[in-house]
Design a protein around this motif. Structure first.
Motif, mmCIF file in Angstrom:
data_model
loop_
_atom_site.group_PDB
_atom_site.id
_atom_site.type_symbol
_atom_site.label_atom_id
_atom_site.label_comp_id
_atom_site.label_asym_id
_atom_site.label_seq_id
_atom_site.Cartn_x
_atom_site.Cartn_y
_atom_site.Cartn_z
ATOM 1 N N ARG A 31 0.858 -1.185 0.000
ATOM 2 C CA ARG A 31 0.000 0.000 0.000
ATOM 3 C C ARG A 31 0.889 1.228 0.000
ATOM 4 O O ARG A 31 1.768 1.349 0.860
ATOM 5 N N ASN A 54 -2.732 4.064 2.087
ATOM 6 C CA ASN A 54 -2.880 3.712 3.496
ATOM 7 C C ASN A 54 -3.595 4.828 4.251
ATOM 8 O O ASN A 54 -4.484 4.561 5.074
ATOM 9 N N ALA A 55 -3.245 6.085 3.961
ATOM 10 C CA ALA A 55 -3.899 7.220 4.624
ATOM 11 C C ALA A 55 -5.384 7.276 4.270
ATOM 12 O O ALA A 55 -6.225 7.529 5.148
ATOM 13 N N ARG A 70 -7.063 4.465 6.134
ATOM 14 C CA ARG A 70 -7.069 4.789 7.564
ATOM 15 C C ARG A 70 -8.157 5.798 7.891
ATOM 16 O O ARG A 70 -8.780 5.729 8.948
ATOM 17 N N SER A 71 -8.433 6.717 6.970
ATOM 18 C CA SER A 71 -9.483 7.710 7.209
ATOM 19 C C SER A 71 -10.873 7.071 7.197
ATOM 20 O O SER A 71 -11.810 7.627 7.745
ATOM 21 N N SER A 111 -11.356 3.648 8.166
ATOM 22 C CA SER A 111 -11.450 2.494 9.063
ATOM 23 C C SER A 111 -10.468 2.617 10.218
ATOM 24 O O SER A 111 -9.304 2.991 10.015
ATOM 25 N N ARG A 112 -10.923 2.263 11.402
ATOM 26 C CA ARG A 112 -10.048 2.261 12.574
ATOM 27 C C ARG A 112 -9.070 1.085 12.534
ATOM 28 O O ARG A 112 -8.096 1.068 13.266
ATOM 29 N N VAL A 154 -6.944 0.192 10.273
ATOM 30 C CA VAL A 154 -5.757 0.391 9.433
ATOM 31 C C VAL A 154 -4.691 1.120 10.249
ATOM 32 O O VAL A 154 -4.916 2.234 10.719
ATOM 33 N N ALA A 155 -3.534 0.488 10.388
ATOM 34 C CA ALA A 155 -2.449 1.055 11.191
ATOM 35 C C ALA A 155 -1.797 2.240 10.484
ATOM 36 O O ALA A 155 -1.610 2.222 9.266
ATOM 37 N N LYS A 156 -1.439 3.255 11.254
ATOM 38 C CA LYS A 156 -0.776 4.434 10.697
ATOM 39 C C LYS A 156 0.561 4.060 10.050
ATOM 40 O O LYS A 156 0.918 4.568 8.993
ATOM 41 N N HIS A 157 1.298 3.171 10.694
ATOM 42 C CA HIS A 157 2.595 2.722 10.178
ATOM 43 C C HIS A 157 2.476 1.270 9.727
ATOM 44 O O HIS A 157 3.268 0.409 10.126
ATOM 45 N N SER A 158 1.520 1.002 8.893
ATOM 46 C CA SER A 158 1.219 -0.348 8.424
ATOM 47 C C SER A 158 2.410 -1.006 7.743
ATOM 48 O O SER A 158 3.123 -0.369 6.952
#
Length: 188
Positions: free
Chosen positions: A116, A121-122, A125-126, A128-129, A131-135
């Protein structure tokens, strides 16, 4: 024995491959107990409903990754939204392939998400909770997978038996996250 900072040992992964090559393991308790010498192969079977592409390939033979095939895997696991790709960590592919062999199936994985881009990813993340910020997806160390013939629980147990990375159960969305990061598990 070489052990990486993520806790993955080559011997551990080879044990999974050797055990599953020797027997069709209905349970996973003895997966690491059998180690046969070199001479095995590793293969991965996947398809993408997003791109219509499929892959059924051998990527490792007798102790060596096949560079051309790893490049094909990198392309296949690209961020389909942006068409960007990254070098996928082969340990992630090993975990996915070992888990597949433990389940003793021929059905290919459906790849939902491999690499991703930070923008993708951002965006996710916006929305869904979960999705990790530093996936680890952003560094080519994770894949989200689904099978029609196996439940999320069955897939997760196979991946957890590898004891080689992170395993996330996403039962409501019907997929399992596998990565080569620290050994851990979550979800239900």
């Amino acid at each position: 024995m070489t052990k990486t900072s993520t806790g993955i040992t080559r011997r551990g992964l080879l044990g999974v491959f050797a055990a599953t090559a020797a027997i069709a393991a209905p349970t996973y308790s003895n997966a690491f107990g059998l180690l046969r010498g070199a001479g095995d192969i590793r293969m991965i079977r996947m398809y993408s409903g997003r791109t219509g592409e499929s892959m059924d390939t051998i990527y490792w033979i007798e102790g060596e990754y096949i560079p051309e095939v790893l490049k094909e895997i990198n392309h296949f696991m690209r961020d389909w939204r942006t068409d960007e790709k990254i070098k996928m960590d082969p340990r992630t592919i090993d975990i996915m392939a070992a888990s597949h062999r433990l389940m003793d199936i021929n059905e290919p994985y459906m790849l939902l998400s491999g690499y991703r881009s930070p923008a993708t990813n951002a965006m996710l993340r916006s929305r869904s909770r979960g999705v990790a910020k530093h996936s680890l997806h952003m560094v080519g160390q994770a894949g989200d997978l689904r099978l029609k013939s196996r439940s999320v629980g069955q897939m997760a147990r196979a991946a957890e038996a590898c004891a080689s990375g992170g395993v996330g159960r996403y039962s409501h969305s019907n997929f399992v996250h596998m990565d080569c990061g620290p050994v851990r598990h979550w979800g239900g």
